[in-house]
Enzyme design. Structure first.
Site, PDB file in Angstrom:
ATOM      1  N   LYS A  80       0.871  -1.187   0.000  1.00  0.00           N
ATOM      2  CA  LYS A  80       0.000   0.000   0.000  1.00  0.00           C
ATOM      3  C   LYS A  80       0.898   1.223   0.000  1.00  0.00           C
ATOM      4  CE  LYS A  80      -4.540   0.880   0.948  1.00  0.00           C
ATOM      5  NZ  LYS A  80      -5.723   0.065   0.724  1.00  0.00           N
ATOM      6  N   GLY A 180     -19.533   7.015   7.319  1.00  0.00           N
ATOM      7  CA  GLY A 180     -18.802   7.469   6.130  1.00  0.00           C
ATOM      8  C   GLY A 180     -19.593   7.102   4.896  1.00  0.00           C
ATOM      9  N   VAL A 181     -20.175   8.106   4.216  1.00  0.00           N
ATOM     10  CA  VAL A 181     -20.903   7.788   2.983  1.00  0.00           C
ATOM     11  C   VAL A 181     -20.147   8.348   1.782  1.00  0.00           C
ATOM     12  CG1 VAL A 181     -23.322   7.129   3.165  1.00  0.00           C
ATOM     13  CG2 VAL A 181     -22.659   9.369   3.976  1.00  0.00           C
ATOM     14  N   GLY A 182     -18.930   7.824   1.608  1.00  0.00           N
ATOM     15  CA  GLY A 182     -18.075   8.231   0.492  1.00  0.00           C
ATOM     16  C   GLY A 182     -18.297   7.336  -0.707  1.00  0.00           C
ATOM     17  N   ASN A 183     -17.221   7.120  -1.464  1.00  0.00           N
ATOM     18  CA  ASN A 183     -17.329   6.392  -2.737  1.00  0.00           C
ATOM     19  C   ASN A 183     -17.937   5.007  -2.583  1.00  0.00           C
ATOM     20  OD1 ASN A 183     -16.230   8.385  -4.427  1.00  0.00           O
ATOM     21  ND2 ASN A 183     -14.178   7.901  -3.663  1.00  0.00           N
ATOM     22  N   VAL A 184     -17.422   4.230  -1.646  1.00  0.00           N
ATOM     23  CA  VAL A 184     -17.931   2.864  -1.495  1.00  0.00           C
ATOM     24  C   VAL A 184     -19.328   2.889  -0.876  1.00  0.00           C
ATOM     25  CG1 VAL A 184     -17.600   0.640  -0.338  1.00  0.00           C
ATOM     26  CG2 VAL A 184     -15.616   1.867  -1.244  1.00  0.00           C
ATOM     27  N   ALA A 185     -19.467   3.619   0.221  1.00  0.00           N
ATOM     28  CA  ALA A 185     -20.704   3.506   1.000  1.00  0.00           C
ATOM     29  C   ALA A 185     -21.915   4.093   0.288  1.00  0.00           C
ATOM     30  CB  ALA A 185     -20.519   4.155   2.366  1.00  0.00           C
ATOM     31  N   TYR A 186     -21.704   5.070  -0.579  1.00  0.00           N
ATOM     32  CA  TYR A 186     -22.868   5.611  -1.293  1.00  0.00           C
ATOM     33  C   TYR A 186     -23.518   4.500  -2.133  1.00  0.00           C
ATOM     34  CZ  TYR A 186     -25.940   8.566  -3.988  1.00  0.00           C
ATOM     35  OH  TYR A 186     -27.073   9.113  -4.565  1.00  0.00           O
TER      36      TYR A 186
HETATM   37  N1  LIG Z   1     -12.593   2.401  -2.604  1.00  0.00           N
HETATM   38  C1  LIG Z   1     -12.420   1.091  -2.584  1.00  0.00           C
HETATM   39  O1  LIG Z   1     -12.605   0.401  -3.598  1.00  0.00           O
HETATM   40  C2  LIG Z   1     -12.013   0.425  -1.311  1.00  0.00           C
HETATM   41  C3  LIG Z   1     -12.083   1.099  -0.110  1.00  0.00           C
HETATM   42  N2  LIG Z   1     -11.778   0.426   1.046  1.00  0.00           N
HETATM   43  C4  LIG Z   1     -11.859   1.126   2.321  1.00  0.00           C
HETATM   44  O2  LIG Z   1     -13.198   1.571   2.535  1.00  0.00           O
HETATM   45  C5  LIG Z   1     -13.183   2.814   3.246  1.00  0.00           C
HETATM   46  C6  LIG Z   1     -13.929   3.880   2.435  1.00  0.00           C
HETATM   47  O3  LIG Z   1     -13.293   4.043   1.184  1.00  0.00           O
HETATM   48  P1  LIG Z   1     -13.827   5.074   0.093  1.00  0.00           P
HETATM   49  O4  LIG Z   1     -15.297   5.048   0.075  1.00  0.00           O
HETATM   50  O5  LIG Z   1     -13.072   4.793  -1.137  1.00  0.00           O
HETATM   51  O6  LIG Z   1     -13.311   6.440   0.700  1.00  0.00           O
HETATM   52  P2  LIG Z   1     -13.970   7.889   0.619  1.00  0.00           P
HETATM   53  O7  LIG Z   1     -12.913   8.841   1.013  1.00  0.00           O
HETATM   54  O8  LIG Z   1     -14.666   8.083  -0.680  1.00  0.00           O
HETATM   55  O9  LIG Z   1     -15.090   7.810   1.740  1.00  0.00           O
HETATM   56  C7  LIG Z   1     -14.815   7.836   3.098  1.00  0.00           C
HETATM   57  C8  LIG Z   1     -15.838   8.756   3.753  1.00  0.00           C
HETATM   58  O10 LIG Z   1     -15.654   8.676   5.166  1.00  0.00           O
HETATM   59  C9  LIG Z   1     -15.791   9.983   5.696  1.00  0.00           C
HETATM   60  N3  LIG Z   1     -15.139  10.002   6.998  1.00  0.00           N
HETATM   61  C10 LIG Z   1     -13.814  10.055   7.297  1.00  0.00           C
HETATM   62  N4  LIG Z   1     -13.640  10.036   8.631  1.00  0.00           N
HETATM   63  C11 LIG Z   1     -14.877   9.931   9.191  1.00  0.00           C
HETATM   64  C12 LIG Z   1     -15.352   9.852  10.506  1.00  0.00           C
HETATM   65  N5  LIG Z   1     -14.531   9.869  11.549  1.00  0.00           N
HETATM   66  N6  LIG Z   1     -16.687   9.754  10.713  1.00  0.00           N
HETATM   67  C13 LIG Z   1     -17.543   9.733   9.669  1.00  0.00           C
HETATM   68  N7  LIG Z   1     -17.138   9.804   8.380  1.00  0.00           N
HETATM   69  C14 LIG Z   1     -15.830   9.907   8.154  1.00  0.00           C
HETATM   70  C15 LIG Z   1     -15.192  10.893   4.643  1.00  0.00           C
HETATM   71  O11 LIG Z   1     -15.641  12.212   4.784  1.00  0.00           O
HETATM   72  C16 LIG Z   1     -15.669  10.217   3.363  1.00  0.00           C
HETATM   73  O12 LIG Z   1     -16.905  10.742   2.915  1.00  0.00           O
HETATM   74  C17 LIG Z   1     -11.706   3.132   3.490  1.00  0.00           C
HETATM   75  O13 LIG Z   1     -11.310   2.596   4.728  1.00  0.00           O
HETATM   76  C18 LIG Z   1     -10.993   2.362   2.372  1.00  0.00           C
HETATM   77  O14 LIG Z   1      -9.656   2.065   2.682  1.00  0.00           O
HETATM   78  C19 LIG Z   1     -11.418  -0.892   1.050  1.00  0.00           C
HETATM   79  C20 LIG Z   1     -11.342  -1.575  -0.095  1.00  0.00           C
HETATM   80  C21 LIG Z   1     -11.558  -0.966  -1.387  1.00  0.00           C
HETATM   81  C1  LIG Z   2      -8.884   0.022  -3.626  1.00  0.00           C
HETATM   82  C2  LIG Z   2      -8.432  -1.342  -4.062  1.00  0.00           C
HETATM   83  C3  LIG Z   2      -8.396  -1.410  -5.536  1.00  0.00           C
HETATM   84  C4  LIG Z   2      -7.169  -1.804  -3.481  1.00  0.00           C
HETATM   85  C5  LIG Z   2      -6.942  -1.515  -2.048  1.00  0.00           C
HETATM   86  O1  LIG Z   2      -6.047  -0.782  -1.727  1.00  0.00           O
HETATM   87  C6  LIG Z   2      -7.824  -2.063  -1.027  1.00  0.00           C
HETATM   88  O2  LIG Z   2      -8.566  -3.019  -1.276  1.00  0.00           O
HETATM   89  O3  LIG Z   2      -7.783  -1.562   0.115  1.00  0.00           O
END
Ligand SMILES: NC(=O)C1=CN([C@@H]2O[C@H](COP(=O)(O)OP(=O)(O)OC[C@H]3O[C@@H](n4cnc5c(N)ncnc54)[C@H](O)[C@@H]3O)[C@@H](O)[C@H]2O)C=CC1
Ligand SMILES: CC(C)CC(=O)C(=O)O
Length: 364
Positions: A80, A180-186
């Site tokens: 990573k 956290g309703v970011g990329n994944v959670a939305y």
């Molecule tokens: N994007 C992916 O494909 C993958 C993501 N993950 C993990 O899933 C999690 C979310 O990833 P993404 O959605 O990509 O990230 P993102 O950055 O799009 O979403 C994360 C959200 O969490 C919010 N946040 C941060 N700290 C917070 C807190 N203390 N309380 C409430 N909300 C908070 C942020 O404002 C943001 O909206 C991360 O831990 C990431 O490492 C794991 C595997 C793959």
């Molecule tokens: C976002 C993925 C493609 C790879 C990764 O770093 C993960 O699964 O945490």
């Protein structure tokens, strides 16, 4: 921090510190273990308070990828990167191109993708300098943004966890708290809403909260109130270490199943969930959809093949609960065991033959 001592603990192979003054790049690439193949893991950009915090995050996330890739049956090791900086203010083209050149210098030992704070556009910039990057634009024949696929894997993994806790994998009528309703959670919320689950959401970004409230009729709560809600399932989808001494006593749910990496602050917190009868879907298994999807690019991306593999997350989670029951161990230990045993099997089988340089990258 005594870095070598920290690396010896859990046997890290390599830490690479990358600095580029012109662009402001400060990155740490962590390569934990390449027994199964080149280390694949995303790049996180985050405004770390200290360098120690950044190193610690890289180290924890890198090891998590070794387990994730092994458990997913991928021929890839774990690594990573963290980039120190504010993803909203500090990005520039030169930064990602400089980072791409550092990756190229590793000659395939490390392959990157997106994580928190980085996007497909950033991966495309890295791709200007190296082929050792995935999750680049579909225009290049690639898989694009991994988040929706991670969300799908998470959704089906949550269903498998619901089956374990409630004897039925339907999420209709269940209340799910989402941190956290970011990329994944939305996208996860989209699947849950479609199935008839009730959503309670929180985020430190008000816009993200508003979006979920508007689209899914979610109820919004303050970040610190998410743990104590009357709900069935807690989906941590923000940052790590949120299952800890402070939060566990507040939980009223029967299931913890979300996308965040490194959810357990320490292993003993997994024991604590088990002691309280809370079903825990191990993070690195339930959130492996994204890496399964981007890893498929290494074979020439095929969406159907990748999604077929993502579907196996349901069975993997079910199998982990079965192993946990059979061996009388918590689910997080069963998942660790599954990953460690695969790495050990491959390590041992390799020692029986002459070293063969063929690996996943030979196909590129
Ligand atoms: N994007 C992916 O494909 C993958 C993501 N993950 C993990 O899933 C999690 C979310 O990833 P993404 O959605 O990509 O990230 P993102 O950055 O799009 O979403 C994360 C959200 O969490 C919010 N946040 C941060 N700290 C917070 C807190 N203390 N309380 C409430 N909300 C908070 C942020 O404002 C943001 O909206 C991360 O831990 C990431 O490492 C794991 C595997 C793959
Ligand atoms: C976002 C993925 C493609 C790879 C990764 O770093 C993960 O699964 O945490």
């Amino acid at each position: 921090m005594e870095i070598f001592k920290r690396m010896e603990h859990h046997d890290y192979e390599q830490l690479v510190f990358c600095q580029d003054k012109t662009s402001g790049l400060k990155a740490i690439i962590c390569i934990h273990d390449t027994t199964l193949g080149p280390a694949l893991g995303g790049t996180r950009m985050w405004n770390y308070a200290t360098e120690e915090e950044a190193i610690e995050d890289a180290i924890r996330l890198g090891r998590g990828m070794t387990y994730k890739n092994a458990a997913a049956g991928l021929n890839l090791g774990g690594g990573k990167t963290v980039i120190i900086g504010d993803p909203l203010k500090d990005k520039n083209e030169e930064m990602f191109r400089a980072f791409g050149r550092f990756i190229q210098g590793l000659n395939g030992r490390y392959i990157t993708a997106e994580d928190v704070g980085t996007t497909v556009a950033d991966m495309d910039l890295i791709h200007e300098e190296t082929d050792f990057v995935t999750g680049i634009s579909p225009a290049f024949g690639s898989s694009g943004n991994p988040s929706p696929v991670t969300a799908y894997g998470c959704y089906i993994g949550m269903k498998a966890a619901a089956l374990e806790a409630y004897g039925d994998d339907s999420l209709e009528g269940k209340t799910v708290t989402v941190q956290g309703v970011g990329n994944v959670a939305y996208t996860l919320c989209e699947y849950l809403h479609k199935e008839g689950a009730k959503l309670i959401v929180t985020d430190i970004n008000q816009e993200a909260v508003d979006r979920a409230v508007e689209a899914f009729g979610a109820v919004a709560v303050a970040p610190n109130d998410i743990y104590s809600q009357d709900a069935d399932i807690f989906a941590p989808c923000a940052m790590g270490a949120i299952i800890n001494d402070d939060t566990i006593p507040q939980l009223k749910v029967k299931v913890v199943a979300g996308s965040a990496n490194n959810q357990l602050k320490e292993e003993r917190h997994g024991d604590e969930l088990e002691a309280r009868g809370i079903v825990y879907a191990p993070d690195f298994v339930i959130n492996s959809g994204g890496v399964i999807n981007v890893a498929d690019e290494l074979y020439g991306y095929n969406n159907e093949r990748a999604m077929k593999r993502v579907e196996t997350i349901y069975d993997s989670i079910t199998k982990i609960f079965a192993i946990a029951k059979r061996d009388g161990i918590p689910s997080y230990q069963a998942a660790d065991r599954m990953a460690e045993e695969r790495i050990e099997r491959v390590r041992n089988s390799r020692s029986q033959f002459l070293r063969n340089e063929h690996n996943i990258l030979s196909r590129r």
